[in-house]
Scaffold this motif. Structure first.
Motif, PDB file in Angstrom:
ATOM      1  N   LEU B 546       0.847  -1.395  -0.291  1.00  0.00           N
ATOM      2  CA  LEU B 546       0.025   0.170   0.507  1.00  0.00           C
ATOM      3  C   LEU B 546       0.907   1.057  -0.222  1.00  0.00           C
ATOM      4  N   CYS B 550       0.833   3.923  -2.722  1.00  0.00           N
ATOM      5  CA  CYS B 550       0.953   5.418  -2.782  1.00  0.00           C
ATOM      6  C   CYS B 550       2.182   6.186  -3.170  1.00  0.00           C
ATOM      7  N   ARG B 680      -6.668   4.268   5.727  1.00  0.00           N
ATOM      8  CA  ARG B 680      -7.867   4.422   4.750  1.00  0.00           C
ATOM      9  C   ARG B 680      -8.074   5.259   3.617  1.00  0.00           C
ATOM     10  N   GLU B 681      -7.504   6.041   3.798  1.00  0.00           N
ATOM     11  CA  GLU B 681      -6.787   7.565   2.339  1.00  0.00           C
ATOM     12  C   GLU B 681      -6.238   6.737   1.861  1.00  0.00           C
ATOM     13  N   ARG B 684      -6.307   3.918   0.046  1.00  0.00           N
ATOM     14  CA  ARG B 684      -6.902   4.307  -0.971  1.00  0.00           C
ATOM     15  C   ARG B 684      -5.623   4.653  -2.269  1.00  0.00           C
ATOM     16  N   LEU B 687      -3.857   1.749  -3.324  1.00  0.00           N
ATOM     17  CA  LEU B 687      -4.969   0.687  -4.174  1.00  0.00           C
ATOM     18  C   LEU B 687      -4.457   0.949  -5.471  1.00  0.00           C
ATOM     19  N   LEU B 688      -4.573   2.971  -5.273  1.00  0.00           N
ATOM     20  CA  LEU B 688      -4.744   3.672  -7.336  1.00  0.00           C
ATOM     21  C   LEU B 688      -3.942   3.132  -7.774  1.00  0.00           C
TER      22      LEU B 688
END
Lengths: 712, 718
Positions: B546, B550, B680-681, B684, B687-688
């Motif tokens: 993760l 990022c 969570r941010e 996210r 994952l993006l």
């Protein structure tokens, strides 16, 4: 050559079958097993040897001796070249070729010339065997080269006691003879209704005999008044000065009495102290004191039994048997040493063994030296390690770290050479004698970082080490407490306990005290052994309350731990509830005859231990005391409570725990934390909150100082 | 920690010693006592629960308590780690030990940084500006330095104009443009607006040399330094000089660097003005915390320095590429003090592209490593203990490259290579590490929450880790190694693209971790004996994926739409048709140096292209700006500003950047940190980023396989 070394033989109590022969003679039948040969004697290779020692009492001679061997051997030998010989003290007394028909087993009876037998003897078996036909190559270690002598084999002796004049010069014989491998049984005769100081004198002597008997254990039956048949120790008041004599037992011509006499009890004690210290001049059958002052009190663990632990100690003094071995199947090199029972290891290592060894390089490069401690493998090294041609005169080192769990009160360190023949060249001439190995005398053992501390109660430390009484070998911190008018059995139990402690201290118990139970109070600052009959009235109430078992004349009740204590015990690894359950069951099943040992902390002084030996009316205190010295039964003694019933001895880890000795502060702190894990987070929070309270005040003040000074 | 001054003198040396023992002994017990799994697990749960409760207390005292609990948990973990889990022994090989010592080194580093960080931020001072005396004649003379080298005039103009508008007696203020480019265009502009154009013969020692050269030519008592793109507010000197007058030992008053454009993180992740940016932790909290220990240091711009202090140490330090911090360090060592005023009084453009951003951080990291070698704060004479810790932390912070890389790859050692890096059972590791990690996270969230959301440090650091690793290492070995790079500004990202040069190291990390993750999953289902250890490492690898995702997401550059940065701000304004008498009182929606968006008065009816005029902040200005309508409707009027004379340009700059309160409310608009939300941010974005990278990788592979489609797939995110 293989030597069945004495150490092996010593452990088992030899139960010799004794038959009464003609007057003054007795017949003894010793099975090899009784001589300590626990396994069949195995003879291997082309030339196998084994020997076993035979010690005889000094006051007896052998009139007839007969060896009954049960032999089995390989059926695949060349019987024209294979034979077995027996030698007594290096004299061949018997030799026979082996025969194929007898391979599966044969009983051979050999009579020995009794004149060959002296006080210390060695019986040796030589096995010479071959299997290769003419012109063939022979592997001297071939697995077909074997013969076994069963340890069921028997040695029959007819012994006659010599009518020697009574003498003190062979002390401790005849009262104790090292040739006897069984438990010493030596009656003590005290005047009727003896004073406790007389008991004290007897105790000092008992401890001395206990030290002589050592691993054999010692039983001291007590009679008030007349002496029984056989040898005995006798105390009597009278005469003008303390005197020691050896006399014939009036009731038994073969028996000898060791008589301690003095005008008063203090004189008896003085005499006993002098005797134990060796301050007596023995000439013929009498002796007198040469010195009456005692040496200064001893420091802790100063006895010669214990090595000094603060620096590496040489293993040499603890060697049993030879330090050099040879041959294809050499025997072990054995060291035995004791450690104080309160050695408490602070780190993850127990000890470091630095072994210097030498070995010839005649064998296979895979030959090795293995090291075992108390039967557990420690490490090994290849004798050819490195492979470079190093001079064989150089010694090499084998350094091994020993984990603390492997170390015990009594330790047996075994260095075993495993020589392998070089099989790379077939039919090469080979002489087993070229295989030699030895341990250098400078080999040493260092005990790792430790403290003297013991988690109590731990009656197993009393069994193995006489702890805590043995800490000061002159027993300057020990007192025995008996009823005002003790019975024969109670005095006997006291002497057995002191003999047991003496076994561990190997020293003169000159400063032990014997007190009446009724005077015990907080003024008595000693570790105590109480020998008290059942019933609350016999003990000061504080002591009666301190133990977990309350013994009445006809039964017992167990004080169970509180739930909180049980929980705390669980954290410390003591399952109190389980132990209590089992103990309660034994109590119920015991019926009336119940003996007990309890250990607890003195209600008056922290760190002082009390062992209470108590029995119901139907039980014998001697039985409890003897359980301490009996290897068959004392292995069950542990924890804070031991129940002795006619059927069994059982120990239980119950009772309030306490510590004896001193731990370094840093270790004591972490130990406390380990025992109170539920306090970790509260403690952390308390530190944090208190620190924050102080720090925030200081920081606020500092911050105010940093702010601009308005109006400046 | 230095014993804070004892006002009443109540505690003697012995008293302090007793107090230290009082804390040290129980702390020792808490740290070193080993527990079995079940008790350690119970302690972990209770401790985390306690921290979650303490987190809600508002008092600073409780925050310090929380720091102590967190440190105890971390110390306990580390002690256990060092004494019980090192793979030493016959069943381990040298490879195990090598990897394990790497991880232990990284953990020790993280621990020291945590400890120093707590000390540093224990008590942010929150210093108030000292009002200036009434008597203007007592105010000191100020030289404003605006060093420039190759920046276009367009960038420098607003700064100069804003400096001219500083509230200060004209006879005591001199503005100097230090032009190392020696450009005619600049000279002309300086003459026009009436500031001094300073040049020198060479460019030795870059910015530091530039300033030192100007020092010799000027005589003001104080020197205010602004980077050429940092536009001061008019109140800058009013806010800062008072402190210097009140305390003559103050050598430096520093204010925050504020950026009104998004940095690459904010732009590429679309978090501008939502999540605190990378600089905010430093300027919002750390400098303020430093100030408590008298250790806030010069950051190269937006600061006032005392000439006597500077001259005493021989001017700006020139030995390192971070001359600013180095200069401060030397002044502190000479006994000068410093102050930090945590109120943005200047603003500028953030770096435009990720590569520029990375370049800038490499310079900082390298410079800090150089200072660590040249003037090590632990060894330097004349510093107080607090200053040593703060400076050391500022420098050691930049050594995170290697530890970060180790954390990102350690579980792979176990999953892919089968090395036993931690010689302990998985559950045991969890029971010891969980309070260590979680308490540190909770405490840092409580300490830094307003300035840095949880887990964002991991993302920020990961992007830079691999780039600063080598320069810091080189500088640490020899301060002279490595080369100087300048931060390029004013560029523009005119299309979306995947910056694969920046992202390249992260491909490999991402792919390796993805492989490790897959292998780990397989092992989890096939190797029941070590299921807990495998699970622990798989979880760790997933987290790493993760975080690397990022970094990849940041590397995916997003197109910048406008040339000029619009600042969303509501300013009062007067609006009229050009030359008309009728004016409307309106307020602005956003303002840039090229256009203004305003409320559209209902009574005004304008068409696109129609000329209009605007006065911004009519209370203080009467300069009409000329422009034309671009769009009007839906209550909004967008106006394009036409050609401006100096006076108009100055009016716009002053209205937009020069207000005393221009940047004040920016910080208050941010969401408060909630660690789980932040996780969570970050997840996210992770994952993006992973997704974008995979798509780009797929495109690359397709391009390799079928050369005919070349050109269509080069821009992954086209």
């Amino acid at each position: 050559m293989r030597t069945l070394c004495a150490g092996l033989l010593l452990a088992a109590g030899a139960q010799a079958a004794i038959a009464q022969g003609p007057a003054g003679e007795r017949e003894v039948e010793l099975r090899f097993e009784d001589l300590g040969v626990d396994y069949p004697i195995r003879l291997r290779t082309v030339f196998g040897q084994a020997s076993l020692p035979l010690d005889l009492r000094a006051n007896e001679i052998v009139t007839r001796a007969e060896l009954e061997l049960r032999i089995a051997h390989s059926p695949s030998l060349r019987f024209d070249l294979s034979h077995l010989s027996v030698a007594v003290n290096d004299q061949i007394i018997w030799t026979r070729p082996l025969e194929a028909a007898d391979a599966s087993g044969k009983v051979v009876t050999i009579s020995l010339d009794p004149l060959l037998l002296v006080s210390r003897n060695q019986i040796r078996f030589d096995f010479v065997a071959h299997y290769a036909k003419e012109g063939e190559c022979e592997d001297p270690t071939h697995s077909t080269l074997w013969a076994d002598i069963s340890n069921d084999s028997v040695l029959r002796l007819s012994l006659r006691t010599l009518d020697l004049p009574p003498t003190l010069e062979k002390m401790p014989a005849p009262w104790f003879d090292a040739a006897e491998r069984g438990r010493l049984r030596l009656p003590f005769v005290l005047p009727g209704d003896p004073g406790l100081e007389t008991v004290r004198a007897a105790g000092i002597v008992a401890a001395w005999f206990g030290a002589q008997a050592d691993y054999r254990g010692a039983d001291f039956p007590v009679q008030f008044g007349a002496a029984p048949a056989g040898h005995a120790v006798l105390f009597q008041l009278g005469g003008t000065e303390p005197a020691l004599r050896a006399i014939r037992n009036p009731g038994d011509a073969d028996g000898r009495l060791l008589v301690f006499s003095a005008p008063d009890e203090a004189g008896l004690v003085q005499l006993a102290q002098g005797f134990a210290l060796g301050h007596v001049l023995m000439r013929g059958d009498s002796a007198r004191l040469t010195r009456i002052e005692l040496p200064p009190p001893q420091a802790a663990w100063a006895s010669r039994r214990w090595p000094a632990l603060d620096r590496p100690f040489a293993l040499e003094p603890y060697l049993l048997g030879p330090s050099t071995v040879a041959g294809l199947a050499p025997g072990p090199i054995v060291y035995e040493f004791a450690l104080p029972p309160d050695v408490f290891f602070l780190g993850r290592s127990g000890a470091f063994v630095d072994l210097d060894y030498r070995a010839s390089r005649a064998g296979n490069p895979k030959s090795s030296l293995n090291l075992l401690l108390n039967g557990q493998y420690l490490g090994s090294t290849l004798l050819d390690a490195g492979g470079e041609r190093r001079a064989e005169t150089e010694s090499r080192a084998l350094d091994v770290e020993v984990p603390p769990q492997l170390l015990r009160g009594n330790n047996r360190l075994v260095a075993q050479f495993e020589f392998l023949r070089d099989t790379s060249k077939a039919c090469e001439d080979f002489r087993a004698a070229t295989l030699q190995g030895g341990i250098d005398p400078r080999s040493a053992l260092k005990i790792a970082r430790h403290a003297h501390f013991a988690e109590m109660p731990a009656l197993e430390k009393l069994v193995n080490g006489g702890f805590p009484y043995s800490k000061f070998a002159d027993l300057s911190q020990t007192a025995l407490a008996l009823p005002e008018n003790p019975t024969e059995a109670e005095v006997s139990a006291a002497l057995i306990v002191l003999g047991h402690i003496g076994r561990w201290t190997q020293d003169a118990a000159t400063r032990v005290e014997v007190l009446p139970l009724s005077v015990l109070d907080e003024a008595v600052d000693r570790d105590l052994v109480l020998i008290a009959p059942a019933g609350a009235a016999t003990l000061p109430p504080a002591l009666d309350e301190a133990g977990v078992l309350k013994l009445h004349a006809d039964g017992a009740e167990l004080r169970t731990a509180s739930s909180l204590a049980a929980l705390q015990g669980r954290i410390e690894g003591r399952l109190l509830r389980d132990a209590e359950r089992v103990a309660a069951r034994v109590l119920v099943q015991s019926g009336g005859a119940l003996g007990s040992l309890q250990q607890f902390e003195s209600p008056w002084q922290r760190g002082r231990s009390i062992v209470a030996l108590r029995t119901t009316a139907a039980a014998d205190p001697r039985d409890v005391a003897l359980a301490l010295t009996d290897p068959g039964r004392n292995q069950y003694i542990e924890g804070g409570l031991v129940l002795v019933t006619p059927q069994q001895v059982s120990g239980y880890r119950v009772g309030d725990s306490y510590g004896v000795g001193r731990l370094p502060w840093w270790y004591a702190l972490t130990r406390w934390m380990r025992h109170h894990p539920y306090l970790l987070v509260p403690l952390a929070l308390a530190i944090a909150l208190l620190f924050a309270a102080i720090a925030s005040r200081l920081l606020r003040r500092h911050a105010a100082g940093r702010q601009p000074k308005t109006g400046a | 920690m230095p014993a804070p001054r004892d006002g009443g003198g109540r505690l003697t040396g012995v008293g302090w010693l007793l107090l230290a023992v009082l804390f040290a002994v129980p702390a020792y017990v808490v740290v070193v006592t080993p527990f079995a799994l079940e008790w350690q697990a119970l302690c972990a749960v209770v401790m985390i629960g306690a921290a979650l409760l303490m987190r809600h207390a508002k008092s600073r005292q409780m925050l310090i308590a929380l720091m102590v609990v967190s440190l105890l948990a971390s110390s306990r973990y580390l002690y256990w780690r060092l004494t019980q889990t090192l793979p030493i022994g016959p069943q381990f090989d040298g490879w195990d030990l090598f990897l394990a010592s790497g991880l232990v080194f990284a953990e020790l580093y993280a621990y020291v940084i945590l400890l120093f960080g707590f000390v540093q931020t224990a008590w942010p001072l929150g210093r108030k500006p000292v009002p200036l005396p009434e008597d203007e004649s007592s105010w000191p003379t100020v030289d404003v330095f605006i060093p420039t080298y190759n920046e276009p005039l367009k960038v420098v103009r607003p700064t100069v104009l804003a400096a001219l508008a500083l509230d200060w007696p004209r006879d005591k203020l001199r503005i100097h443009v230090l032009d190392d480019g020696r450009r005619e265009e600049f000279r002309t502009f300086c003459e026009t607006v009436g500031v001094v154009h300073v040049t020198r013969a060479d460019n030795k020692h870059a910015k530091a040399g530039n300033i030192n050269a100007a020092l010799k030519k000027t005589h003001g008592e104080l020197i205010a330094i602004f980077d050429c793109d940092h536009i001061p507010t008019r109140s800058f000197l009013q806010f800062t000089v008072g402190t210097m007058m009140a305390d003559p030992t103050v050598s430096l008053v520093q204010t925050p660097h504020h950026f009104f454009s998004p940095d690459p993180f904010e732009r590429n992740l679309n978090t501008f003005r939502k999540v605190p940016n990378e600089g905010e932790l430093f300027y919002g909290l750390i400098q303020d915390g430093n100030d408590f220990w008298d250790a806030s240091f010069f950051c190269g711009s937006c600061a006032v320095l005392r000439r006597t202090a500077l001259e005493q140490i021989g001017g700006i330090a020139t030995e390192t590429v971070t001359e600013d911090a180095h200069t401060s360090l030397r002044m502190h060592a000479r006994g000068w003090t410093s102050a930090y005023i945590n109120i943005p009084q200047a603003a500028g453009l953030a770096t435009e592209s990720l590569s520029a951003h990375v370049g800038q951080r490499i310079r900082w990291a390298r410079g800090m490593a150089q200072i660590f070698r040249v003037d090590n704060p632990f060894l330097m004479k004349g510093l107080k203990a607090g200053q040593r810790i703060c400076y050391a932390n500022a420098m050691m912070h930049f050594f995170y490259g290697l530890p970060r890389l180790i954390f990102l790859t350690s579980p792979l050692g176990y999953l892919l290579l089968g090395a036993d890096i931690i010689a302990a059972q998985g559950w045991m590791v969890l029971a010891y590490a969980a309070p260590h990690v979680l308490l540190a996270t909770i405490t840092n969230s409580r300490v830094q929450g307003r300035f840095r959301h949880s887990f964002w440090s991991e993302a920020y650091e990961t992007v830079l880790a691999l780039f600063i690793l080598w320069p810091t290492l080189l500088a640490f070995i020899n301060p002279r190694l490595g080369k100087f790079n300048v931060t390029a500004k004013g560029g523009i990202v005119n299309r979306d693209y995947f910056d694969k040069d920046i992202a390249r190291p992260y491909y490999f990390l991402f792919l390796l971790n993805a492989l490790g993750f897959a292998v780990g999953l397989v092992r989890f289902f096939t190797d029941a004996e070590h299921a807990d250890t495998v699970l622990l490492n798989v979880g760790w690898t997933f987290y790493n994926l993760l975080i690397i995702g990022c970094a990849l997401a940041v590397a995916s550059e997003r197109r910048q739409v406008r040339h000029s940065v619009r600042v969303r701000v509501r300013l009062p304004a007067l609006l009229r048709r050009r030359g008309a008498q009728q004016t409307f009182e309106v307020s602005t929606l956003d303002v840039s140096d090229r256009g203004i968006a305003l409320d559209l008065p209902e009574a005004l009816n304008v068409e696109p292209g129609e000329p209009v005029q605007v006065v911004l902040i009519p209370q203080r200005s009467d300069v009409w700006l000329d422009g034309s309508v671009r769009r009007a409707g839906h209550g909004m009027l967008a106006m394009e500003i036409g050609e401006m004379n100096i006076e108009q340009e100055s009016a716009l700059v002053n209205a937009l950047y020069g207000r005393a309160d221009a940047w004040l409310q920016w910080r208050d608009m941010r969401a408060v940190d909630r660690p789980l939300l932040a996780l969570r941010e970050v997840a996210r974005f992770g994952l993006l980023g992973g997704f974008k990278f995979t798509r780009w990788l797929g495109g690359e592979i397709v391009r390799l396989v079928s050369p005919r489609r070349q050109g269509t797939a080069t821009q992954g995110d086209g």
